[in-house]
Design a protein around this motif. Structure first.
Motif, PDB file in Angstrom:
ATOM      1  N   CYS A 167     -15.633 -25.827 -36.204  1.00  0.00           N
ATOM      2  CA  CYS A 167     -15.096 -24.741 -35.370  1.00  0.00           C
ATOM      3  C   CYS A 167     -13.673 -25.077 -34.897  1.00  0.00           C
ATOM      4  O   CYS A 167     -13.328 -24.870 -33.710  1.00  0.00           O
ATOM      5  CB  CYS A 167     -16.005 -24.460 -34.178  1.00  0.00           C
ATOM      6  SG  CYS A 167     -17.649 -23.883 -34.655  1.00  0.00           S
TER       7      CYS A 167
ATOM      8  N   TYR B 155     -27.582 -13.845 -35.310  1.00  0.00           N
ATOM      9  CA  TYR B 155     -27.296 -14.050 -36.730  1.00  0.00           C
ATOM     10  C   TYR B 155     -28.506 -14.640 -37.447  1.00  0.00           C
ATOM     11  O   TYR B 155     -28.798 -14.280 -38.594  1.00  0.00           O
ATOM     12  CB  TYR B 155     -26.084 -14.972 -36.879  1.00  0.00           C
ATOM     13  CG  TYR B 155     -25.747 -15.313 -38.311  1.00  0.00           C
ATOM     14  CD1 TYR B 155     -25.025 -14.424 -39.108  1.00  0.00           C
ATOM     15  CD2 TYR B 155     -26.141 -16.518 -38.867  1.00  0.00           C
ATOM     16  CE1 TYR B 155     -24.714 -14.731 -40.414  1.00  0.00           C
ATOM     17  CE2 TYR B 155     -25.841 -16.847 -40.176  1.00  0.00           C
ATOM     18  CZ  TYR B 155     -25.124 -15.945 -40.948  1.00  0.00           C
ATOM     19  OH  TYR B 155     -24.823 -16.249 -42.251  1.00  0.00           O
TER      20      TYR B 155
ATOM     21  N   LYS C  57     -23.390 -10.960 -27.969  1.00  0.00           N
ATOM     22  CA  LYS C  57     -22.583 -10.133 -27.069  1.00  0.00           C
ATOM     23  C   LYS C  57     -23.130  -8.711 -27.001  1.00  0.00           C
ATOM     24  O   LYS C  57     -23.728  -8.220 -27.954  1.00  0.00           O
ATOM     25  CB  LYS C  57     -21.127 -10.068 -27.549  1.00  0.00           C
ATOM     26  CG  LYS C  57     -20.341 -11.358 -27.371  1.00  0.00           C
ATOM     27  CD  LYS C  57     -18.892 -11.120 -27.789  1.00  0.00           C
ATOM     28  CE  LYS C  57     -18.046 -12.369 -27.583  1.00  0.00           C
ATOM     29  NZ  LYS C  57     -16.630 -12.124 -27.948  1.00  0.00           N
TER      30      LYS C  57
ATOM     31  N   THR D  46     -19.887 -10.225 -33.209  1.00  0.00           N
ATOM     32  CA  THR D  46     -20.273 -11.618 -32.999  1.00  0.00           C
ATOM     33  C   THR D  46     -21.596 -11.652 -32.262  1.00  0.00           C
ATOM     34  O   THR D  46     -21.811 -10.890 -31.317  1.00  0.00           O
ATOM     35  CB  THR D  46     -19.188 -12.356 -32.188  1.00  0.00           C
ATOM     36  OG1 THR D  46     -17.948 -12.266 -32.878  1.00  0.00           O
ATOM     37  CG2 THR D  46     -19.565 -13.825 -32.010  1.00  0.00           C
ATOM     38  N   GLU D  47     -22.474 -12.496 -32.716  1.00  0.00           N
ATOM     39  CA  GLU D  47     -23.807 -12.554 -32.111  1.00  0.00           C
ATOM     40  C   GLU D  47     -23.713 -12.948 -30.633  1.00  0.00           C
ATOM     41  O   GLU D  47     -22.766 -13.593 -30.184  1.00  0.00           O
ATOM     42  CB  GLU D  47     -24.677 -13.569 -32.873  1.00  0.00           C
ATOM     43  CG  GLU D  47     -24.203 -15.006 -32.780  1.00  0.00           C
ATOM     44  CD  GLU D  47     -25.181 -15.974 -33.415  1.00  0.00           C
ATOM     45  OE1 GLU D  47     -26.332 -15.593 -33.650  1.00  0.00           O
ATOM     46  OE2 GLU D  47     -24.782 -17.129 -33.670  1.00  0.00           O
TER      47      GLU D  47
ATOM     48  N   THR E 268     -17.969  -5.417 -37.758  1.00  0.00           N
ATOM     49  CA  THR E 268     -18.446  -6.796 -37.631  1.00  0.00           C
ATOM     50  C   THR E 268     -18.481  -7.162 -36.155  1.00  0.00           C
ATOM     51  O   THR E 268     -17.523  -6.898 -35.416  1.00  0.00           O
ATOM     52  CB  THR E 268     -17.526  -7.776 -38.386  1.00  0.00           C
ATOM     53  OG1 THR E 268     -17.489  -7.413 -39.768  1.00  0.00           O
ATOM     54  CG2 THR E 268     -18.040  -9.196 -38.261  1.00  0.00           C
TER      55      THR E 268
ATOM     56  N   VAL F 183     -23.363  -9.066 -38.585  1.00  0.00           N
ATOM     57  CA  VAL F 183     -23.453  -9.954 -37.423  1.00  0.00           C
ATOM     58  C   VAL F 183     -22.821 -11.294 -37.803  1.00  0.00           C
ATOM     59  O   VAL F 183     -23.248 -11.941 -38.760  1.00  0.00           O
ATOM     60  CB  VAL F 183     -24.918 -10.164 -36.993  1.00  0.00           C
ATOM     61  CG1 VAL F 183     -24.990 -11.066 -35.775  1.00  0.00           C
ATOM     62  CG2 VAL F 183     -25.573  -8.818 -36.704  1.00  0.00           C
ATOM     63  N   LYS F 184     -21.818 -11.656 -37.089  1.00  0.00           N
ATOM     64  CA  LYS F 184     -21.135 -12.924 -37.355  1.00  0.00           C
ATOM     65  C   LYS F 184     -21.658 -13.966 -36.389  1.00  0.00           C
ATOM     66  O   LYS F 184     -21.726 -13.722 -35.185  1.00  0.00           O
ATOM     67  CB  LYS F 184     -19.621 -12.740 -37.182  1.00  0.00           C
ATOM     68  CG  LYS F 184     -18.810 -13.983 -37.536  1.00  0.00           C
ATOM     69  CD  LYS F 184     -17.317 -13.706 -37.423  1.00  0.00           C
ATOM     70  CE  LYS F 184     -16.903 -13.556 -35.983  1.00  0.00           C
ATOM     71  NZ  LYS F 184     -15.434 -13.445 -35.819  1.00  0.00           N
ATOM     72  N   PRO F 185     -22.074 -15.115 -36.930  1.00  0.00           N
ATOM     73  CA  PRO F 185     -22.593 -16.139 -36.014  1.00  0.00           C
ATOM     74  C   PRO F 185     -21.488 -16.687 -35.130  1.00  0.00           C
ATOM     75  O   PRO F 185     -20.324 -16.754 -35.514  1.00  0.00           O
ATOM     76  CB  PRO F 185     -23.126 -17.212 -36.962  1.00  0.00           C
ATOM     77  CG  PRO F 185     -22.329 -17.042 -38.208  1.00  0.00           C
ATOM     78  CD  PRO F 185     -22.031 -15.583 -38.328  1.00  0.00           C
ATOM     79  N   VAL F 186     -21.920 -17.073 -33.966  1.00  0.00           N
ATOM     80  CA  VAL F 186     -20.990 -17.788 -33.097  1.00  0.00           C
ATOM     81  C   VAL F 186     -20.675 -19.100 -33.786  1.00  0.00           C
ATOM     82  O   VAL F 186     -21.545 -19.744 -34.372  1.00  0.00           O
ATOM     83  CB  VAL F 186     -21.628 -18.042 -31.717  1.00  0.00           C
ATOM     84  CG1 VAL F 186     -20.726 -18.902 -30.851  1.00  0.00           C
ATOM     85  CG2 VAL F 186     -21.917 -16.722 -31.034  1.00  0.00           C
ATOM     86  N   CYS F 187     -19.507 -19.481 -33.812  1.00  0.00           N
ATOM     87  CA  CYS F 187     -19.120 -20.713 -34.498  1.00  0.00           C
ATOM     88  C   CYS F 187     -19.850 -21.879 -33.842  1.00  0.00           C
ATOM     89  O   CYS F 187     -19.558 -22.265 -32.712  1.00  0.00           O
ATOM     90  CB  CYS F 187     -17.603 -20.923 -34.427  1.00  0.00           C
ATOM     91  SG  CYS F 187     -17.090 -22.354 -35.406  1.00  0.00           S
TER      92      CYS F 187
END
Length: 916
Positions: A252, A187, A137, A134-135, A132, A217-221
């Motif tokens: 968040c 994301y 990066k 984070t988008e 996983t 892909v985990k969205p940025v909060c």
């Protein structure tokens, strides 16, 4: 004599390839004996291996030279054992053939290494690899994949390379199996990537099965509202539907202390600002309980309201558009000259900023001098985004300095949106209501009354008439914008309740189950319920409250189309004014088109009455059995029907109830003569209903928003009177009803009324008496009355001949009938019981029967029946009643045809009638 021992090297090194039996030794396996060349004693007979279960054996190739070979007894597998070490000794042949007295060499160490074959492919340790990220990066290594090879040698057991098989993915892999992304992942663009990876050993043999690598892909909060749909569908009649049933706010983990949310339903492009009832202004005012007497200054163009014919108009919503070049003159007599100290002006207006720095006045309504002078008696106009009402009193009404101009400054006047304005005049106080809210004038200026004169006045809309100070009277001060439902009501002012009803929206925001909102949420609606504001400190309470916000449209036939939704929020954190930013929600409600109703009017479409009834005080009810029914066509949706069979789905007609807003009874042909005829309705029939009526020589009109049942009740009570019937023989009327100001209209129901005069009336009674006895159980023929009427029209000479022959045959036939009747008396008695039910009064009747009926062919019956009818016509003395007689003759023709096509039993009965 065997004196010496054999001699071999002290150590050997060998190599054997796996799955092969040959061992290559260094040095070669050779044994020497000093007793050579003595037979037996100098020869080598054997090599022996010492070790536990060694898979090798040594054989002598040449006894004299002492050469030997080391070989494997069974296949050697490098993966089981890579090398072997054991002891070997050489033996000579002894001192004789028997091998006695043999000698053996010293012990030598043999070290054998197994040479590997690349027989195994690389295999990955895991079946699926997951990671996983984070988008946004770039990672040096997202994860590492690892493969192994079961070959024993470093060359074939080591993995020398990895490769990504999937093409066009933003990832790369190095020799050690580390996967990295080559670009920033989004994301919103893609939630998950699935890539296939393979491995190669140093012998360039690749893995038999590629491995799956799944990268999430985990969205940025991002703070904001989540789990909501952009499109919300609304079907007419659905009531209240939630807009965001699953919505929640993501903060968040911010330290939120309070939240302020505004939900706005944007409907300014629907009709006049939102979905309102599209009835006529008169019907709406009746529905809302407004006082009567309102004069519509912008009606639909018609014969009596032709002053709006030249204006730009949107027919659907009765909106008139003024482009700065048009004005309309209101004819004299429409509005009384003296409006009194109390009157009301109402209108819908949509207006934008005026062009130019110093804008001219834009006239909505103006009453000015028609000629000679340019005095404005009263006017309503817009000037520099201010609404101004001018009212100048005459000297005969007042002779002091009085309030004359009332100014309101409102942003809404120039916001290019629809607003409802009501000017309530209760002189000297003038109050403005805009969208139901009261506004007092910010400026009131006084003026002297107007000097008395005998100059006529001209009332105009959209511009002001300039009758003086110019070479030729003309329009001036044109209006730029849109107007609708402009009315003036002399002598009365409207209440706040009626004003709110007239401008009420039929769609808006709603909250389901207010009691469950909780104490921690405050909410506030604007008057039209298009904006909802909610405040609270607990996020979960706000989430729950927003899930209960719904859209409702109470119209039975709403305006189809899109309604935009906007949700904006502000969040405060502890110790900070604003901590996080919440993006707005942009969504929309899709309102579907309602099923169009089909309004059907039915009832008796033709009747005849004696003239005396029309001349009576009450007249004759025109529509005693009128029925108004509305149906909608619906498609059935069975679960098991496939997509391809939709065209064959059954259609269902379903009756529905809805209101009507007018029904007209129109006179077809010449208009009513008020000197001798009229349509009447007791106004007590309208009491308790939202209905009103107007009467004219062209017909009768009932209007107002009410149920179909109430319209039926009123229509059944409308009467037609004619107190001078001698000159009238028939009247034709047409009935037509409407819903939503003509958006849905009924069929045209035509009614014909015959007035029976004395002789016609007797013929008509003749038909009425005979008809029940003979036609009670006989079905109607397929051929229509008009077809019979048009079949044969004989000449006058032919008719006279046929009549004479018929009389002669009648005399002969009468004698035959009497003889036959004597023999069939019993049968005639039995059948006569039914015939005796008729009471014949031959004092005023002229009855003609057709004696040829039994002997003529069936195709002649129509001609004969028409001949008899013409004979009846000749016996009638009044030639002016020919229309009525023809109508009755048609009925008689139809009856005779029906009888002849009936069963034989009825025909036999008629033959057996004995006439005196």
């Amino acid at each position: 004599v065997n004196k010496h021992k054999p001699w071999i090297e002290t150590s050997y090194h060998g190599v054997i390839t796996e799955n092969n039996d040959t061992v290559i030794l260094d040095p070669p396996l050779v044994a020497l004996d000093k007793d050579a060349p003595v037979p037996f004693a100098g020869e080598i007979c054997a090599f022996k291996i010492h070790g536990q279960e060694m898979p090798f054996e040594a054989v002598v190739l040449n006894k004299t030279s002492g050469e030997g070979r080391l070989r494997a007894k069974s296949p050697i597998d490098c993966e089981l054992q890579k090398e072997y070490t054991f002891i070997i000794q050489a033996y000579d042949c002894g001192s004789g053939p028997g091998g006695t007295n043999w000698k053996k060499s010293h012990k030598a160490v043999v070290h054998i290494q197994v040479k590997d074959v690349n027989e195994f492919s690389p295999a990955f340790k895991e079946s699926v690899y997951k990671a996983t990220v984070t988008e946004g990066k770039i990672y040096d290594s997202i994860l590492q994949v690892e493969a192994i090879d079961e070959d024993c040698s470093p060359q074939y057991s080591q993995i020398c390379n990895y490769e990504i098989v999937t093409t066009e993915v933003p990832f790369a892999i190095d020799r050690n199996g580390n996967i990295r992304n080559t670009e920033k992942l989004s994301y919103d663009k893609q939630h998950q990537y699935e890539i296939m990876v393979t491995a190669f050993d140093c012998g360039q043999k690749h893995a038999t099965e590629d491995v799956l690598v799944r990268v999430n892909v985990k969205p940025v909060c991002k703070p904001g509202w989540q789990d909501w749909n952009k499109r919300i569908e609304y079907k007419p009649g659905s009531g209240s539907i939630p807009l965001f049933p699953s919505i929640h706010l993501e903060t968040c983990d911010g330290p939120v202390s309070s939240i302020h949310t505004t939900i706005e339903l944007q409907t300014n492009y629907i009709g006049k600002g939102c979905d309102r009832e599209t009835y006529s202004e008169k019907s709406l005012q009746k529905l809302c309980g407004a006082s009567s007497g309102a004069i519509d200054l912008l009606p639909s163009p018609g014969a009596a309201t032709n002053w709006t014919a030249g204006l730009l108009m949107d027919n659907n919503d009765m909106i008139f558009k003024f482009d700065g070049k048009q004005g309309a003159k209101i004819p004299d007599g429409i509005v009384p000259k003296n409006l009194t100290d109390q009157f009301t002006i109402t209108l819908w207006m949509k207006h934008g900023p005026s062009p130019g720095l110093r804008a001219e006045k834009e006239t909505i309504l103006c009453n000015s001098d028609k000629t000679e002078m340019n005095r404005h008696h009263y006017a309503l106009y817009v000037h520099n985004c201010r609404l101004v009402f001018l009212l100048r009193k005459d000297f005969d009404q007042a002779d002091t300095f009085r309030p004359a101009e009332f100014h309101w400054k409102l942003d809404q006047i120039c916001d290019k949106e629809w607003h409802y304005y009501v000017v309530n005049v209760e002189f000297p106080v003038v109050t403005l209501y805009m969208d139901g809210t009261t506004y007092e004038p910010y400026l009131v200026t006084n003026d002297w009354p107007i000097h008395p004169s005998h100059i006529a006045m001209q009332l105009t809309v959209g511009a002001c008439w300039q009758g003086g100070e110019v070479a030729k009277p003309r329009f001036a001060q044109y209006f730029h914008g849109s107007l609708a439902s402009l009315t003036i009501r002399p002598g009365k002012i409207e209440s706040q309740k009626v004003i709110s009803c007239l401008q009420a929206c039929k769609e808006g925001l709603d909250i389901n189950s207010l009691e469950s909102l909780g104490q921690g949420v405050k909410y506030h609606f604007n008057p039209s319920q298009s904006v909802l504001v909610m405040e609270g400190e607990d996020i979960e309470n706000i989430n729950q409250a927003l899930r209960k916000v719904s859209y409702i449209n109470s119209r039975q036939f709403p305006t189809a189309g899109v309604r935009r939704l906007k949700v904006s929020s502000k969040v405060q954190c502890f110790g900070e004014d604003v901590c996080i930013s919440i993006p707005d929600i942009d969504a929309y409600v899709m309102v579907f088109q309602a099923n169009e109703p089909k309004i059907t009017i039915s009832g008796m479409d033709h009747f005849a009455r004696p003239a005396a009834q029309f001349e009576s005080e009450r007249g004759v009810n025109l529509l005693p059995d009128i029925r108004i029914v509305s149906t909608v066509t619906k498609m059935e949706h069975p679960v098991d029907v496939k997509e391809g069979d939709r065209a064959n789905k059954p259609v269902v007609l379903e009756e529905m109830l809805h209101n009507l807003d007018f029904c007209d009874i129109l006179v077809i042909g010449a208009e009513l003569d008020p000197e001798q005829e009229c349509l009447e309705l007791d106004h007590v029939e309208l009491q308790g209903k939202h209905l009103d009526a107007t009467n004219s020589t062209a017909g009768y009109s009932i209007y107002g928003v009410d149920s179909m049942h109430n319209y039926e009740q009123v229509l059944r009570q409308i009467r037609y009177r004619n107190w001078y019937t001698s000159a009238t023989f028939d009247r034709k009327f047409r009935v037509k009803c409407s819903e939503l100001n003509g958006r849905y209209t009924s069929n045209e129901f035509n009614l014909e009324v015959n007035i029976l005069h004395s002789s016609n009336f007797m013929d008509h009674v003749n038909h009425m008496i005979v008809q029940p006895q003979y036609l009670q159980s006989v079905p109607h023929p397929e051929r229509s009355i008009s077809a019979v009427h048009n079949s044969v029209v004989p000449s006058m000479a032919t008719m006279v001949i046929v009549i004479c022959v018929s009389i002669l045959i009648f005399i002969v036939t009468a004698g035959v009938y009497r003889i036959r009747t004597a023999h069939q008396r019993s049968s005639a008695d039995n059948e006569g019981s039914k015939e005796n039910e008729m009471d014949w009064d031959d004092s005023a009747l002229t009855i003609t029967i057709n004696p040829m009926e039994k002997y003529e062919k069936p195709h002649q019956t129509e001609e004969e029946s028409e001949e008899e009818d013409i004979e009846d016509d000749e016996e009638d003395t009044t030639s002016a009643e020919s229309d009525e007689s023809e109508e009755e003759d048609e009925e008689e023709e139809e009856e005779e045809v029906i009888v002849r096509k009936g069963d034989k039993q009825n025909a036999t009965r008629r033959e057996q009638l004995e006439w005196d």
